[in-house]
Design a protein around this motif. Structure first.
Motif, mmCIF file in Angstrom:
data_model
loop_
_atom_site.group_PDB
_atom_site.id
_atom_site.type_symbol
_atom_site.label_atom_id
_atom_site.label_comp_id
_atom_site.label_asym_id
_atom_site.label_seq_id
_atom_site.Cartn_x
_atom_site.Cartn_y
_atom_site.Cartn_z
ATOM 1 N N ARG A 125 6.120 -4.916 8.661
ATOM 2 C CA ARG A 125 6.127 -3.820 7.676
ATOM 3 C C ARG A 125 6.294 -4.360 6.249
ATOM 4 N NH1 ARG A 125 10.495 -1.688 5.560
ATOM 5 N NH2 ARG A 125 11.815 -2.466 7.256
ATOM 6 N N LEU A 126 7.204 -5.303 6.080
ATOM 7 C CA LEU A 126 7.477 -5.843 4.737
ATOM 8 C C LEU A 126 6.315 -6.685 4.221
ATOM 9 C CD1 LEU A 126 11.180 -6.742 5.458
ATOM 10 C CD2 LEU A 126 10.420 -5.122 3.706
ATOM 11 N N ALA A 127 5.683 -7.456 5.095
ATOM 12 C CA ALA A 127 4.521 -8.244 4.666
ATOM 13 C C ALA A 127 3.388 -7.322 4.227
ATOM 14 C CB ALA A 127 4.069 -9.166 5.792
ATOM 15 N N ASN A 128 3.199 -6.233 4.962
ATOM 16 C CA ASN A 128 2.159 -5.274 4.558
ATOM 17 C C ASN A 128 2.499 -4.630 3.216
ATOM 18 O OD1 ASN A 128 -0.012 -5.185 6.470
ATOM 19 N ND2 ASN A 128 1.418 -4.363 7.991
ATOM 20 N N GLN A 129 3.770 -4.346 2.979
ATOM 21 C CA GLN A 129 4.166 -3.794 1.684
ATOM 22 C C GLN A 129 3.890 -4.790 0.548
ATOM 23 O OE1 GLN A 129 8.191 -2.393 3.240
ATOM 24 N NE2 GLN A 129 7.807 -0.815 1.698
ATOM 25 N N ALA A 130 4.142 -6.063 0.812
ATOM 26 C CA ALA A 130 3.837 -7.082 -0.196
ATOM 27 C C ALA A 130 2.347 -7.116 -0.497
ATOM 28 C CB ALA A 130 4.306 -8.456 0.283
ATOM 29 N N LEU A 131 1.530 -7.013 0.533
ATOM 30 C CA LEU A 131 0.072 -7.048 0.336
ATOM 31 C C LEU A 131 -0.415 -5.825 -0.438
ATOM 32 C CD1 LEU A 131 -0.907 -8.332 3.878
ATOM 33 C CD2 LEU A 131 -1.349 -9.523 1.719
ATOM 34 N N GLN A 132 0.219 -4.689 -0.228
ATOM 35 C CA GLN A 132 -0.185 -3.475 -0.933
ATOM 36 C C GLN A 132 0.115 -3.552 -2.427
ATOM 37 O OE1 GLN A 132 1.847 -0.366 1.193
ATOM 38 N NE2 GLN A 132 0.670 -0.710 3.068
ATOM 39 N N CYS A 133 1.095 -4.371 -2.818
ATOM 40 C CA CYS A 133 1.479 -4.483 -4.236
ATOM 41 C C CYS A 133 0.683 -5.542 -4.985
ATOM 42 C CB CYS A 133 2.956 -4.872 -4.349
ATOM 43 S SG CYS A 133 4.118 -3.642 -3.762
ATOM 44 N N LEU A 180 14.227 -5.848 -6.095
ATOM 45 C CA LEU A 180 13.458 -4.610 -5.967
ATOM 46 C C LEU A 180 13.996 -3.521 -6.885
ATOM 47 C CD1 LEU A 180 12.732 -4.310 -2.132
ATOM 48 C CD2 LEU A 180 11.037 -4.413 -3.976
ATOM 49 N N ARG A 181 15.330 -3.411 -6.968
ATOM 50 C CA ARG A 181 15.923 -2.404 -7.856
ATOM 51 C C ARG A 181 15.590 -2.714 -9.312
ATOM 52 N NH1 ARG A 181 20.116 -2.887 -3.949
ATOM 53 N NH2 ARG A 181 21.142 -4.511 -5.184
ATOM 54 N N LEU A 182 15.704 -3.977 -9.697
ATOM 55 C CA LEU A 182 15.424 -4.364 -11.083
ATOM 56 C C LEU A 182 13.953 -4.162 -11.439
ATOM 57 C CD1 LEU A 182 17.515 -7.637 -11.356
ATOM 58 C CD2 LEU A 182 17.755 -5.656 -12.856
ATOM 59 N N VAL A 208 16.901 -10.923 -16.453
ATOM 60 C CA VAL A 208 17.285 -11.122 -15.048
ATOM 61 C C VAL A 208 16.085 -10.820 -14.159
ATOM 62 C CG1 VAL A 208 18.804 -10.393 -13.174
ATOM 63 C CG2 VAL A 208 19.702 -10.580 -15.504
ATOM 64 N N ALA A 209 15.410 -9.703 -14.433
ATOM 65 C CA ALA A 209 14.243 -9.323 -13.636
ATOM 66 C C ALA A 209 13.124 -10.351 -13.748
ATOM 67 C CB ALA A 209 13.736 -7.952 -14.094
ATOM 68 N N ILE A 243 6.822 -5.376 -12.635
ATOM 69 C CA ILE A 243 5.516 -4.836 -12.288
ATOM 70 C C ILE A 243 5.284 -5.053 -10.803
ATOM 71 C CG2 ILE A 243 4.456 -5.062 -14.560
ATOM 72 C CD1 ILE A 243 3.425 -7.721 -13.781
ATOM 73 N N GLU A 244 4.166 -4.553 -10.332
ATOM 74 C CA GLU A 244 3.932 -4.512 -8.890
ATOM 75 C C GLU A 244 3.993 -5.885 -8.234
ATOM 76 O OE1 GLU A 244 1.599 -1.399 -6.525
ATOM 77 O OE2 GLU A 244 0.365 -1.862 -8.265
ATOM 78 N N ARG A 245 3.449 -6.882 -8.893
ATOM 79 C CA ARG A 245 3.413 -8.186 -8.227
ATOM 80 C C ARG A 245 4.801 -8.800 -8.095
ATOM 81 N NH1 ARG A 245 -2.084 -11.442 -8.305
ATOM 82 N NH2 ARG A 245 -3.433 -9.705 -7.799
ATOM 83 N N GLN A 246 5.701 -8.444 -8.981
ATOM 84 C CA GLN A 246 7.080 -8.902 -8.808
ATOM 85 C C GLN A 246 7.714 -8.212 -7.606
ATOM 86 O OE1 GLN A 246 7.869 -7.934 -12.950
ATOM 87 N NE2 GLN A 246 8.793 -9.950 -13.216
ATOM 88 N N GLN A 247 7.388 -6.949 -7.412
ATOM 89 C CA GLN A 247 7.883 -6.243 -6.228
ATOM 90 C C GLN A 247 7.271 -6.842 -4.961
ATOM 91 O OE1 GLN A 247 7.719 -1.900 -6.572
ATOM 92 N NE2 GLN A 247 7.764 -2.105 -8.793
ATOM 93 N N ALA A 248 6.009 -7.251 -5.036
ATOM 94 C CA ALA A 248 5.379 -7.909 -3.888
ATOM 95 C C ALA A 248 6.143 -9.168 -3.508
ATOM 96 C CB ALA A 248 3.925 -8.258 -4.227
#
Length: 351
Positions: A263-271, A229-231, A201-202, A237-242
C-alpha cells in the motif's frame, strides 16, 4: 573593451598569439582598445606579450575601498548560502587585497568565508579540506549568527553531506561515515527547529531519512517519515511526500508487513509525477526504488507474476543512471524470479 581574459582556459597561448599579430590590431581596429585584466593576467601579459604591452598606454589601476570590498565579500557569502553561483577567484582576490592592507574582518564574515571555501572544496570532492573549513566556520560561530540563526544549521547539514559522500567513496568504512552523517544531519535539523524554521526542517529531513535507510535504523526511520509527512503537507511538495511513503514502505518490508508495504509503495508511486527540487546535493529515492519496493511486497504476498510485471516496469519506465544500484538489484531479482519460474531463456537474457 575586452573583458573576461582571466576566465580563458588556455590564456598563455592566447597572449602569445596576440603578441605575434600585434600589427594586425593597428590595421583592423580603427578605434581605441581597452583590455580589462586582473593583477595575475597583467603579469602574464607583460611576460608573454611584451610587444603588445609596450605598444599600448601605461596600465591604469582601479582600487575599491576596503569598505566596498568587505561589502562585496558579504554579498558573496549571502549568495553562497542562497545556493547561487559566485566568482570564487574574485572573492579570493578581494580577501587577499584586504589582508595585504592589514584589514581585519568581522568574525561573522570570516566564518561565512570559511563556509564558502568549504562549499567549493566539497564540489571538487576535496572532502577533508571541506570538513576543516566547515568546522572552522562553526568554531567562529560559537553562538548562532544574530541575523541568520539558521546558517549554523546549514553548516551542520553540509558536514553531513561531506560524510555522505565519504560513505559513497569509501565502501569499506561506509557504516562509520553514515553514522557521522546521521549525527550532523540531526544537529542541523535541531538548529532549524530551535530557529523556528519548519520549512528548512521539511527541506532536509529526507536526507536524514536516506542515511537511516542505509543504517537500517527502522524505528528511527518510521518516526522520521511520519513526521516528514506532516511537515510536507504544509512545507513540501508531492515528491517529498513520495519519499516519506517510500521510507515507510521500506520499514514495513523490513518487518515483514507485506500488505502495508504494498500500500505504501503504491502511495509513493502515485505522488511521483510532480516537479520538484529538494536539494542540489543528494538525489531522492526515485521511481525505480518505489517499483522495487512494490515488487518485494508482492513477492512477500506470493503475487509472483505481479512482482515480475512490476520489475519489468523498472526496465521500461526508468533509466539506469537515475539509480544504478536499484536498477541493478531489480534486474537481479527479475532474473531470479524468471529462473524459479523455469523461464530459463528470459533469465539468461536478464543475467
Amino acid at each position: 573593451m575586452i573583458l573576461g581574459l582571466e576566465n580563458v582556459k588556455d590564456l598563455d597561448n592566447l597572449l602569445l598569439a596576440m603578441n605575434q599579430v600585434r600589427d594586425e590590431f593597428r590595421k583592423e581596429f580603427k578605434f581605441p582598445l581597452v583590455i580589462w585584466v586582473t593583477d595575475e593576467v597583467l603579469k602574464k601579459l607583460v611576460r608573454l606579450a611584451p610587444d603588445l604591452y609596450n605598444w599600448g598606454a601605461p596600465p591604469i589601476s582601479f582600487f575599491l575601498t576596503p569598505e566596498a570590498l568587505i561589502e562585496f565579500l558579504n554579498r558573496g557569502v549571502e549568495a553562497v548560502f542562497a545556493e547561487n553561483q559566485v566568482a570564487i577567484p574574485e572573492l579570493e582576490l578581494a580577501l587577499k587585497y584586504l589582508q595585504g592592507r592589514g584589514e581585519e574582518l568581522a568574525a561573522d564574515l570570516t566564518a561565512g568565508l570559511e563556509f564558502v571555501w568549504g562549499r567549493e572544496d566539497y564540489i571538487q570532492d576535496k572532502l577533508d579540506n571541506a570538513i576543516v573549513h566547515y568546522q572552522q566556520c562553526l568554531s567562529l560561530w560559537q553562538s548562532p549568527p544574530k541575523d541568520h540563526p539558521e546558517r549554523k544549521g546549514i553548516v551542520w547539514i553540509q558536514l553531513g553531506f561531506c560524510y555522505w559522500r565519504q560513505a559513497q567513496l569509501n565502501r569499506a568504512e561506509k557504516r562509520r561515515y553514515w553514522q557521522e552523517a546521521r549525527d550532523y544531519f540531526q544537529q542541523g535539523l535541531g538548529v532549524f527547529e530551535a530557529a523556528q524554521r519548519p520549512d528548512l526542517v521539511a527541506r532536509f529531513i529526507g536526507e536524514l531519512g536516506e542515511v537511516l535507510r542505509q543504517l537500517e535504523a527502522w524505528d528511527e526511520l518510521q518516526e522520521l517519515a511520519e513526521n516528514g509527512l506532516r511537515l510536507h503537507q504544509n512545507y513540501g511538495i508531492e515528491r517529498q511526500q513520495a519519499r516519506d511513503y517510500g521510507f515507510l514502505a521500506e520499514v514495513a518490508l523490513a518487518r515483514g508487513n507485506w500488505q502495508a508495504a504494498k500500500r505504501l509503495a503504491n502511495q509513493a508511486l502515485q505522488c511521483r509525477d510532480a516537479p520538484w527540487r529538494v536539494s542540489t546535493n543528494v538525489p531522492a529515492q526515485g521511481h525505480s526504488l518505489y517499483l522495487f519496493l512494490l515488487a518485494k511486497a508482492q513477492q512477500g504476498l506470493n503475487q509472483i507474476q505481479s512482482a515480475i510485471e512490476t520489475l519489468e516496469r523498472v526496465r521500461v519506465e526508468t533509466h539506469p543512471q537515475a539509480n544504478p544500484q536499484v536498477y541493478s538489484d531489480s534486474l537481479k531479482e527479475l532474473q531470479r524470479l524468471y529462473f524459479n519460474q523455469k523461464d530459463y531463456l528470459k533469465a539468461f537474457a536478464i543475467k
